[in-house]
Write an enzyme that holds these catalytic residues in place. Structure first.
Site, short mmCIF file in Angstrom:
data_model
loop_
_atom_site.label_atom_id
_atom_site.label_comp_id
_atom_site.label_asym_id
_atom_site.label_seq_id
_atom_site.Cartn_x
_atom_site.Cartn_y
_atom_site.Cartn_z
N HIS A 47 -4.13 -0.56 -5.90
CA HIS A 47 -3.71 -0.02 -4.61
C HIS A 47 -3.55 1.49 -4.73
CE1 HIS A 47 -1.86 -3.97 -2.80
NE2 HIS A 47 -3.09 -4.14 -3.25
N GLU A 49 -1.19 3.53 -3.96
CA GLU A 49 0.09 4.00 -4.51
C GLU A 49 0.14 3.84 -6.03
OE1 GLU A 49 -0.49 1.74 -2.10
OE2 GLU A 49 1.35 1.35 -0.96
N CYS A 77 3.26 -2.54 -0.18
CA CYS A 77 3.46 -3.96 -0.44
C CYS A 77 4.58 -4.11 -1.47
CB CYS A 77 2.15 -4.59 -0.94
SG CYS A 77 1.82 -4.25 -2.69
#
Lengths: 143, 143
Positions: A47, A49, A77
């Site tokens: 992801h 991040e 998430c």
């Protein structure tokens, strides 16, 4: 957030879900920027991040990003929220809310758990419209 | 689980919190094994489970580890639990429970959330005594 949105647009061009993230150091300089790469890297943890955190930590040579801020186009998430906590991110800015997969204001609400030992300052809704529109267009074109 | 315990012991020798993980493919062959490397890699996301998932996904060339099983010496944290869900791990075996940082039977209980779209079969308490003892000895020596 402009740069995070640019990373999200670049992710979409690669066929990835358009999410982008940027980490800024204590001096205001950009430490890392990344877009989602789960498909390209064949990595379920890739992801935006996570990639930005790993890149910034490598750059600083430290597993904790003290006094660093993270900008991301979508509510993180649960995996990314916990990683943000482990990395000791100071301020977390995000764009669109994610009722289906978010882990901060939705689902497990990671930062509200007694087992969460660091909670960043939270700034939701930054460039929310543009961030959300990128995702809506992406998924509309794929259905 | 024997191999996961070995990875945990090797992590302790490197000065890392002694946690080890192994991923086994559909045919029963080992796909990946890793110990915690957060200090060595200066990476807050470098938990044993994350490293094993990334290595197994790279080996298979796919972001989803369908019909693969994961063995880890400690109850996964929320970050790793969510990554295990994203990776579509079939069966999850773990050793010691982690009331302070665990994310499955403690804290955010990731797999019980409506926002969690894949829940593996859970097998807690495997080699629990040995896995827990490794951690107790490690932290006792550091206090």
């Amino acid at each position: 957030m402009e740069r995070a949105l640019r990373e999200a647009r670049l992710a979409a061009e690669r066929g990835e879900v358009p999410i982008g993230a940027v980490i800024v150091g204590p001096d205001g300089a950009m430490l890392a920027a990344a877009g989602n790469r789960t498909e390209q890297d064949r990595d379920p943890t890739a992801h935006a991040e996570m990639l930005a955190i790993r890149a910034a930590a490598a750059k600083l040579g430290a597993p904790r990003l003290v006094d660093c801020d993270l900008y991301v186009t979508l509510e993180p998430c649960p995996m990314c929220a916990q990683a943000i906590s482990f990395a000791r991110i100071r301020r977390l800015y995000w764009g669109a809310a994610d009722p289906k997969g978010g882990g901060i204001e939705h689902g497990p609400r990671i930062f509200d758990q007694p087992t969460c030992h660091h909670k960043p300052e939270l700034y939701p809704g930054l460039s929310e419209g543009e961030a959300g529109e990128l995702l809506r267009v992406f998924f509309r074109e794929r259905r």
